[in-house]
Structures are given as C-alpha cells and as structure tokens.
Design an enzyme around this catalytic site. Structure first.
Site, PDB file in Angstrom:
ATOM      1  N   TRP A 159       1.272   2.775   4.279  1.00  0.00           N
ATOM      2  CA  TRP A 159       0.482   2.611   5.645  1.00  0.00           C
ATOM      3  C   TRP A 159       0.909   1.923   6.705  1.00  0.00           C
ATOM      4  O   TRP A 159       1.354   0.309   6.196  1.00  0.00           O
ATOM      5  CB  TRP A 159      -0.965   2.057   5.312  1.00  0.00           C
ATOM      6  CG  TRP A 159      -1.613   2.505   6.236  1.00  0.00           C
ATOM      7  CD1 TRP A 159      -2.023   3.276   7.940  1.00  0.00           C
ATOM      8  CD2 TRP A 159      -2.864   1.585   6.594  1.00  0.00           C
ATOM      9  NE1 TRP A 159      -2.787   2.959   8.387  1.00  0.00           N
ATOM     10  CE2 TRP A 159      -3.736   1.705   8.261  1.00  0.00           C
ATOM     11  CE3 TRP A 159      -3.291  -0.337   6.466  1.00  0.00           C
ATOM     12  CZ2 TRP A 159      -4.490   0.996   8.327  1.00  0.00           C
ATOM     13  CZ3 TRP A 159      -4.041  -0.589   6.519  1.00  0.00           C
ATOM     14  CH2 TRP A 159      -4.760  -0.110   7.873  1.00  0.00           C
ATOM     15  N   ASP A 240      -4.903  -2.418  -2.822  1.00  0.00           N
ATOM     16  CA  ASP A 240      -5.355  -2.523  -1.785  1.00  0.00           C
ATOM     17  C   ASP A 240      -6.282  -0.686  -1.924  1.00  0.00           C
ATOM     18  O   ASP A 240      -5.935   0.800  -2.385  1.00  0.00           O
ATOM     19  CB  ASP A 240      -4.314  -1.557  -0.434  1.00  0.00           C
ATOM     20  CG  ASP A 240      -5.407  -0.985   0.419  1.00  0.00           C
ATOM     21  OD1 ASP A 240      -4.259  -0.954   2.155  1.00  0.00           O
ATOM     22  OD2 ASP A 240      -6.323  -0.805   1.342  1.00  0.00           O
ATOM     23  N   LYS A 276     -13.339   5.887   4.534  1.00  0.00           N
ATOM     24  CA  LYS A 276     -13.685   6.772   3.473  1.00  0.00           C
ATOM     25  C   LYS A 276     -14.491   7.153   2.979  1.00  0.00           C
ATOM     26  O   LYS A 276     -15.590   8.724   3.009  1.00  0.00           O
ATOM     27  CB  LYS A 276     -11.970   7.659   2.924  1.00  0.00           C
ATOM     28  CG  LYS A 276     -10.958   7.072   3.966  1.00  0.00           C
ATOM     29  CD  LYS A 276     -10.425   6.483   5.400  1.00  0.00           C
ATOM     30  CE  LYS A 276      -9.568   6.268   5.168  1.00  0.00           C
ATOM     31  NZ  LYS A 276      -9.044   4.715   6.077  1.00  0.00           N
TER      32      LYS A 276
END
Lengths: 381, 453
Positions: A159, A240, A276
């Site tokens: 990311w 993460d 999310k």
C-alpha cells in the site's frame, strides 16, 4: 521558562526550497512562494478521474471500498442498529488518550483470540488509533523514538501510504521481495532470502491477510517457515491487518498468520482497522497493539504510545469506537456482523470466479488462474 | 482547550536528563526517552530473550487527569472539581447541546453512508468553518485565499500547521505565551519546531504583561511564528483589549512575523461568534498571511468527536491551493482522512438556519452561565474579604478559566483543606462551578490567599 531546541534540517529529505532567511524582500509577496503543488495521491486521483468521466459505461475498480452488486456503498445492518442505539447519547466527553477501553478489549480478542493468554495476563499494550493509518503511524513514531537506529522492511509492492508513514516518522526504509510477476504469486524464496540477509533484529512490515495491492498471501506452511526464520534472526514482526474477515469470510481464519507467530513466541505489533470489515471507513476506527514481556512493560509501553498520540490529536474520536463496542459487545449484533462480513467476502470471491470465467470464455490466450488463486490460499492454507 | 491536557507552564513533560552511556537500542547516546541500559543483569536462559523495550520508562502522568482522579477518590461531600475544562451545567453535569442531538437524529434518519472523506475533510464543513471564522463576506473568503482542511480538533489542526512549519520554514521559531495550554509545547516538540516564550501573564496585576509581550515579540528573529489565543486565553482567561490587539498586529507586521491563532473558544468567550472572532478578523483585514487552528470541542460540546480545522490565510488563491495540497500530504501519513461524524454534525448545524439560530442561543446560554458564575464569585469574595484586595480580575478575565493568582502551596491548601480540586498553577475552571457553590469557593480562596504562603 524559555527553551530553545536545535532542529535537524528536514529540507534535505525532500526536493524542496526552504524559505530563505532574507525576509525583508518578502513584505509584499507571499510566504508561500516556494510551496509547490503536491503530487496527486495515486489512489484518490483514480476516483477523481472516475467522477469526472461522463461515460455511462464507466467502472471504478480503483476504489478500495466495498460496493454492492449495483456499485453502491454499503452500510452494514449491524452498524445501523448500533447507531440507532447510540444516537442522541448523552456522553460526548473526551475519551481517554488510549481511546475506548471497551472497544480495544473487543478488538484484541479478534486479533489474539477470545481466550488469549496474553489478554488474560495483560501483556498487550493497546490503544485506539485512527484506523489502520493511524495505528501504523503511531507504531512508526514509537519505533523511531525507542529504537532510533532501526529501519523498516516493507514488501514490494505494498500500500503506497506505508512508504509515506514511515518516511514522515523519519524511519529509514528497506524493501523485501514479495510479488512474483512471472507467476503472479508469491516470490517465497526471494522473501526468505531477504529475511535471512537482513541484519539480526530488523523490523518487518507484514500484511496479515489479503495483501494490498496484490491479493497474494503466503500459505499457512509458508507463514510457519517465515516465523521460524524470524525467530532465528530475532526479527520484529509488525502486522498490518486491515482486512480481517474480508479475505476468507472468517475472521479467525484470517488471523492465522498472527496466531502462528504468537504460538512461536514472537512479541509482535499489530495494526487493526474497521474501515473495511465493518464498513466504518470514514469513522477512522482502529487499534494499535504491542505484545510485551509482562503486564508492567505493557503499562509502560502504553503510556508511551499515549504520549505520542497526545501531541497529534490528544484522544481519538468517539463515534466509530462506540459503534464497534456496541456491536462486538452484544452477541446478537456480533453474530449479525459475522454474517454480513461473510456476505461481503463471498461476493468478492464470487466476482473473482466470474471474472476469471468470463476472461476464459472470451478466449483469452493468457492464464487468468491467479485471479482465483490469489484468494484460494486463504481457504486451503 | 482539552481539560484532560496539561495547562501548566512548568515541567513535567520536559525530557529528563539521562546519563550518556551508549544504549544498546539505537545509536543515539542521549535519547531522553530511554534510560541507560544496565549490563549487570542476571544472565537469562536462552529461551527468554531480553525485550527490545527494556529501556522504556513510564511516561509522566497527566497533571490534569491526576486532578480528576483525586477528585473521584475524595469522599467529602463538599468537594468541587475545578480542574475540568469541559462545560458543566448548574447541576454540574456534562451537557450535550440540543442542537447536536437534533443533528445526530437527522443524520440517522437520512442514513448517510460511512465512506472515506477526502484527505482535506468534508467540503461542507470546511466551507462552514472558514465562514464562521472570517465571516462569509470577507474578502479572504470571497477571493479564495484561505486553505482550510478539517483537522482532529484543535490539537490535530495545530499539529498539521506545526508540521508545515517544520517542512517549509526550517529554523523558524514559534513564540508561545507564558503560560499557555500545556499541550502546545508537546505539539511543537514532537513536530520538531523550536519554540520560546513571550511574556504574557503578570502575577503582580493578575493581568496581561502587555509591555513584556510586545518587547518579546519585537525581539524575536524576523519571520518568527507568534502563537496567539484568539479569545479566552487558556489558562489565564486574560485577553488583550481591542486596542492592544491593534498594537500586537502592528508589531507583528513590523517584524514580518507570522501570526498563528489558536481559536478553541469562538462563541464561548463572550457568547457571540462574531465578537470572539474580532482578533482574527483584524489580522485578516490587514491582508496578512497567517494560520488559524479551530476547535468545536467546547462551543458545540463535541469534545470526543475531534472536530476542528486548520486555516492558512494566503495572499493569493494560487498560494492557498498549493498550501492546501501540502497540508494534505502531511495528513495522509498521519491518519489518511479525518473522522466524518463530528464534521457532519457541524455542517448540519451551521447549514440550517433554524439549527444555527438554536446553536447561537445555546452558546449564549453556556457563556452566560459562566459570566453569571464569575459575577457571583466576585460578589462573594468582595463581601467576605475585608482586606481590601482587588478581586476584579475575576470579572476582567474571560472564558472557561480563571487564573486566581494562588501559588502552588495555596492551591494545595484549596485541595487539602477545602476539597477544591484545581491545577497547581492556580487555574480554576469556572465551567465546573455552580452558583450554589460560589460562596464556599470564596471562603476557600480567601483562606488560602491570606493564611497560606
């Protein structure tokens, strides 16, 4: 009491023109002459362009936010119900610096397991954070402050904001092999070589599940090997986990990599996000946790995490945290959430299958098996 | 400002002196956050490896939270918590504004989605907040010269600005008032921006040391940033007069300094949003370039939702666009985009004429209660104290807080003898005072002032 500090010249880090010291020339012109327009964010720029496109056939596959089959944003039922319960609440006073205790407790259970001994023994230093970004940033700042000589190893690709985060925290970055373009899968031997060759005691950023942007995850067996090598090299694993529940549809399953490392005795750090899996994107709810030696150290480390948060935003926002703790604290709502997460994950898995079949039906000469394989690892491990 | 934050001018967050032994972790020899590693430890077995976090020491406790904790533990029924920097009703209960409840219910009915805001925050909020501050018709607004981005309340907005200063003005210093809100120092320290203090509070007059302030601003290197409280100075409650503001603007312009306003109490100080923005508007009228951080924690009671904004007034729309883009670049690796809930509440309240009117009324009510309490406290002091001491500073000060002029020993007496909880710098929060308790407080203050040194 006056206190002057010397500064490090930050300008050398970036290609910028620091304002010159000759202020007398400036009286009629702007202080901001030397400020250049920042480059567009590579991810948001896609959405901006999409919005500007008048074509009726347009499709936005840039967005990292769940959409239903009509391409519309979704607010989960469990979230709506939680909001109904908390609306007009008479409590809006500041959260403690570490955030909502209840929310953090429930969040740790998701990552470490409901019956985790580490939770029982109070060995986890944990604070509510500004979603995944905020959790990563707090950790990066913590790493900088308490392990000032250390670097962070980041997978290629990752990311894009990971690079920004550790850069702004002033932690030097190195990369490790991850994606294998030829197979569109994991470059496992490259990864292991890089882990082996890194100096002992290095910090590594790992995606717990549903690697962003590739969708390629190690198998369980590969995670075990990675964990063993980490042990031998005494590396620090920072996970993460932004998609727990989203990869396979089962949150416990998606935390497998973390559980493997915990079983092997690693003291890890974890960034968790509800953007999310609970659809709470704009509420900015997440958690940073660091597993410590014992309760005393956990209390100490937590105090220092709070110390980093205070001059950044004082204390985290309440609303999203209340939604999370309302849902996870109520067995019915929690069960509804788990169902809804599975529906979202299943729809995506279904899309993978449909996309692959459509490409093959259209007679594409290329192999599209990676489209479903990238998910498949999470099911079979 | 956040009551849970520091308000002290003194010391507890200064890096402690550490010995200069080489630390095993990291290469810096004198990291103030790590204690020196002891190498005389018992050898551990192979299975237990020493923690990376061995050298980490406990962070100092927050001086204000400590006050609230001690207050909670006190069983005396006369106890009074004047440490709290959050508004309380006459019954000393927290207060959620009616207009906020309305806005939340409206939002619930509408079923707004929870998608990410853009990095700069909710557009409707940004527009509303800049207009509230400068006035919708102000040239800086009409000519689009203000770069506004939503921030995490006052703290977050200050931090964004501090990071911008560090990046684009390396070497520039920020001058902060002595005293100021305790977290200001933390923010500039963590943003690696050097700071020094300008004289502000005069203990002899329990008022403003105006000459000292002007002298120190004048003496600062050209192009320094001057941190100013737009209204209701925290912790003293002492604001410059309109005439003094003019002189402050003069000297800042003369020295080519950059003003940096912290506006945490707009509407809360006088009860009027416009009146409380007068200092900021004075500077905007002069065409100066400057920063303004805003917070809706107190004036809309949105403490926990972390809603505020950073505004940078520039000399051109082009500069504002560029500055805004760089502020976004700072925010993205901090939290990506700001929380939506508080922003929507503000946008809804300000965007609806009826709700906006209701908000103004509630704000006048809150500010009014504080003024009433100040008056009653003053009256009680004057009627009970026969020494002829001038207590009028209570009326001259403005906002939630009052610097009483009590020193540490006297403040301790307030707590130990009278069960009045306050901070050691002599600050009391009038938001935590009811009319019913004014006389008791007056007794406590008089006793502490005269009988303790």
């Amino acid at each position: 009491m006056a206190m002057a500090m010397t500064i490090r010249n930050a300008a050398s880090r970036r290609a910028m023109n620091p304002i010159s010291a000759d202020f007398s020339l400036r009286s009629m012109s702007s202080w901001w002459k030397n400020v250049e327009p920042a480059p567009k964010d590579p991810i948001l720029g896609v959405t901006e362009a999409f919005l500007a496109d008048p074509s009726p056939d347009k499709v936005n596959v840039g967005v990292g936010a769940y959409r239903d089959d009509n391409g519309k944003p979704v607010v989960l039922e469990c979230v709506r119900e939680a909001e109904r319960r908390i609306a007009g609440s008479s409590f809006m006073e500041y959260l403690p610096m570490g955030g909502s205790v209840k929310m953090v407790e429930e969040t740790l259970k998701l990552a470490y397991g409901d019956d985790s001994e580490f939770i029982k023994d109070k060995r986890i230093a944990a604070v509510q954070a500004l979603s995944g970004t905020g959790a990563c940033r707090l950790f990066a700042d913590f790493q900088k402050r308490f392990c000032p000589g250390s670097q962070i190893y980041i997978p290629v690709p990752t990311w894009s904001n990971h690079h920004n985060i550790w850069r702004d925290a002033d932690v030097p970055q190195k990369t490790y092999h991850y994606y294998h373009p030829e197979t569109k899968g994991l470059n496992f031997s490259g990864l292991m070589d890089d882990v082996k060759n890194a100096p002992e005691g290095s910090f590594f950023l790992l995606h717990a599940c549903a690697h962003n942007p590739t969708g390629v995850d190690p198998t369980d067996e590969q995670w075990r090997e990675i964990s063993q090598l980490f042990k031998a090299k005494k590396h620090f694993a920072f996970f993460d986990m932004a998609y727990q529940g989203f990869a396979s549809g089962d949150p416990a399953r998606d935390a497998k990599s973390i559980r493997i490392f915990l079983e092997d005795g690693h003291h890890i750090g974890i960034s968790q996000s509800y953007a999310k899996n609970m659809g709470l994107y704009g509420q900015r709810v997440g958690c940073l946790s660091v597993l410590c030696e014992d309760e005393k150290q956990a209390v100490t480390v937590k105090s220092q995490l709070q110390q980093l948060a205070r001059p950044m935003y004082s204390n985290p926002p309440l609303h999203g945290a209340q939604i999370v703790s309302t849902i996870l604290g109520d067995p019915e709502l929690k069960s509804l959430w788990l169902k809804e997460v599975k529906i979202m994950a299943d729809r995506i898995i279904g899309m993978r299958t449909t996309l692959r079949e459509s490409l093959e039906k259209l007679g594409s000469p290329l192999s599209w098996e990676h489209v479903t394989k990238q998910w498949a690892n999470t099911k079979t491990g | 400002m956040a009551s849970s934050m520091l308000s002290l001018g003194s010391t507890s967050l200064l890096p402690r002196e550490v010995n200069k032994d080489k630390l095993k972790l990291g290469t810096s020899g004198s990291n103030p956050f790590l204690k020196a590693k002891s190498f005389s430890r018992v050898t551990m077995t192979v299975a237990v490896k020493p923690s990376r976090f061995e050298g980490i020491t406990m962070a100092p406790p927050d001086p204000i939270l400590g006050v609230s904790e001690a207050f909670k533990a006190d069983t005396n029924e006369l106890k009074l918590n004047l440490g709290v920097g959050a508004y309380r009703t006459e019954e000393l209960q927290p207060y959620v504004l009616n207009v906020v409840k309305k806005a939340e219910n409206l939002m619930l009915e509408r079923g707004d989605n929870k998608e990410y805001l853009p990095i700069e925050g909710l557009a409707a909020f940004n527009k509303a907040t800049a207009e509230l501050l400068f006035g919708a018709g102000h040239p800086v607004i009409k000519e689009q010269k203000v770069a506004t981005i939503q921030g995490l309340s006052g703290t977050g907005s200050l931090r964004l600005a501090a990071a911008l200063i560090e990046r684009y003005f390396p070497g520039a210093k920020v001058l902060i008032s002595a005293p100021t809100w305790g977290n200001h120092k933390n923010i500039f320290n963590d943003a690696k921006v050097p700071w020094s203090e300008y004289r502000y509070y005069d203990p002899k007059t329990i008022g403003l040391d105006f000459e000292g302030m002007i002298a120190d601003i004048k003496e600062a290197p050209e192009g320094s940033f001057i941190l100013l409280h737009g209204c209701a100075h925290n912790p003293t409650g002492i604001d410059p007069t309109p005439e003094q503001w003019v002189k402050i603007a003069d000297v800042i312009q003369e020295k080519n300094h950059i003003p940096f306003f912290d506006v945490a109490y707009q509407g809360f100080a006088s009860g009027s949003l416009d009146e409380d923005a007068a200092s900021v508007r004075l500077f905007a009228d002069r065409g100066m370039e400057f920063f303004v951080a805003q917070s809706y924690s107190k004036n809309l009671g949105l403490y926990a939702e972390r809603i505020g904004a950073i505004n940078v007034v520039c000399s051109s729309a082009d500069a504002a666009t560029r500055v805004k883009s760089q502020l976004k670049r700072i925010a993205r690796p901090m939290y990506s985009n700001p929380p939506v809930h508080g922003a929507r509440i503000v946008a809804n309240v300000v965007g609806d004429a009826a709700m906006f009117g209701e908000w103004k009324a509630e704000m006048e009510m809150m500010a009014g209660r504080i003024k009433t309490v100040r008056q009653k406290l003053y009256d009680s002091l004057v009627s009970k104290d026969k020494s002829g001491k001038d207590w009028s500073f209570i009326l001259k000060q403005i906002g939630m807080f009052s610097f009483t002029g009590l020193n540490k020993a006297q403040s301790d007496n307030m707590t130990n003898k009278w069960h009045v909880y306050m901070t050691k710098d002599g600050r009391i929060s009038l938001a935590g005072l009811s009319l019913a308790k004014c006389e008791y407080l007056a007794d406590a203050i008089i006793d502490s002032y005269h009988n303790v040194s």
